[in-house]
Write a protein that holds these residues in place. Structure first.
Motif, short mmCIF file in Angstrom:
data_model
loop_
_atom_site.label_atom_id
_atom_site.label_comp_id
_atom_site.label_asym_id
_atom_site.label_seq_id
_atom_site.Cartn_x
_atom_site.Cartn_y
_atom_site.Cartn_z
N GLU A 26 0.84 -1.19 0.00
CA GLU A 26 0.00 0.00 0.00
C GLU A 26 0.88 1.24 0.00
O GLU A 26 1.83 1.35 0.78
CB GLU A 26 -0.90 0.02 1.24
CG GLU A 26 -1.88 1.18 1.25
CD GLU A 26 -2.84 1.09 2.43
OE1 GLU A 26 -3.53 2.09 2.69
OE2 GLU A 26 -2.88 0.02 3.08
N PRO A 48 2.19 4.84 0.79
CA PRO A 48 2.01 5.74 1.94
C PRO A 48 1.27 6.99 1.51
O PRO A 48 1.27 7.36 0.32
CB PRO A 48 3.45 6.07 2.35
CG PRO A 48 4.25 5.90 1.10
CD PRO A 48 3.59 4.77 0.36
N PRO A 49 0.60 7.67 2.44
CA PRO A 49 -0.10 8.90 2.08
C PRO A 49 0.89 9.95 1.57
O PRO A 49 2.06 9.98 1.99
CB PRO A 49 -0.76 9.34 3.39
CG PRO A 49 0.04 8.65 4.47
CD PRO A 49 0.49 7.35 3.88
N ALA A 50 0.42 10.77 0.67
CA ALA A 50 1.27 11.81 0.11
C ALA A 50 1.71 12.76 1.21
O ALA A 50 0.89 13.27 1.99
CB ALA A 50 0.52 12.57 -0.98
#
Length: 278
Positions: A127, A129-131
């Motif tokens: 997955e 990672p968030p920006a």
């Protein structure tokens, strides 16, 4: 994604990607684009380590390339050839890592093909990672009419302008915009380029430290781009610079008076650049 059998070679050349891997990679990208309904990609993060030539000569940040051309660019990057860039589309992003692997970022709504049906591909999934926030302050000013007017009216004997249209040694152009040059003709800069302006910079290579990054200039004046060469890591013997026909130099650490990004045709700034030193 990387070759399922590492350390193999193509045509006997050490370090090249194996032919079965490249064929499978090409097929996989086409299938993935079909599932994501992607027909064109946008070029970003362009890195130019050597002059662009042939079909690549017109590539710029923001260029739109058809799927087949995008896949060919990925194939070239996998083989270690430039230009290097990231390719983005709605729901899909493609880039190559430093070791030649291909990194795909997919929107969760895009259903990938069966990952077990590609024997020549080693595919690992995680997955994303968030920006995060950019590591530095972005340049948000626009190189609009007000910007050009401010540069033209600035009091200085020498005004130099650098257009950074791509990362890398061959991703910049320099202009001498001293005097009334800007009033007579504005440089033909590219959308999304970073514009830097220097006022009365130190130009004598004999009076500056050249063990860090700098740009050497052949001569000043005129409307055309200046002949220049970037020395990203400096040089060991500064006197050799003049001997090789470079009477002027601009240190990379020079303070920029103005920084701005050339907007797209609709007036919006979409080029992504960080402040120098960030």
């Amino acid at each position: 994604m990387s070759p399922s059998v590492p350390e193999t070679t193509l045509d006997g050349r050490e370090g090249a990607r194996p032919a079965p891997y490249l064929r499978s990679l090409t097929q996989f990208l086409h299938e993935l684009a079909r599932r994501a309904h992607v027909h064109t990609f946008e070029v970003t993060e362009l890195f130019v380590a050597e002059p662009l030539a042939g079909d690549a000569a017109e590539l710029r940040n923001g260029s739109s390339v058809p799927l087949r051309r995008a896949v060919e660019l990925v194939r070239r990057m996998c083989e270690g050839h430039g230009p290097f860039c990231a390719l983005g589309a709605t729901g899909m992003r493609v880039e190559c890592s430093w070791d030649g692997a291909v990194v795909l970022t997919l929107d969760p709504t895009v259903s990938p093909p069966d990952l077990d049906g590609w024997p020549h591909l080693r595919i690992r999934v995680r997955e994303a990672p968030p920006a995060g926030s950019p590591e530095g302050d972005p340049v948000t000013a626009a190189a609009d009419d007000a910007f050009w007017s401010a540069v033209a009216s600035a009091p200085a004997q020498v005004k130099l302008l650098r257009e950074r249209w791509a990362h890398g040694k061959f991703g910049a152009r320099w202009y001498d915009v001293s005097g009334d040059t800007l009033l007579r003709r504005r440089p033909a800069v590219e959308p999304r380029s970073l514009i830097s302006v220097l006022l009365d910079p130190q130009l004598d290579p004999g009076r500056m430290c050249l063990d860090g990054g700098f740009t050497a200039l052949r001569r000043l004046g005129g409307f055309d781009p200046l002949v220049h060469e970037e020395f990203a890591f400096g040089i060991e013997n500064p006197p050799d610079l003049r001997g090789h026909g470079w009477p002027f130099a601009v240190n990379e650490s020079e303070a920029w008076e103005w920084l701005a990004v050339v907007p797209d045709g609709d007036g919006h700034v979409r080029g992504s650049w960080l402040l120098p030193g960030a």
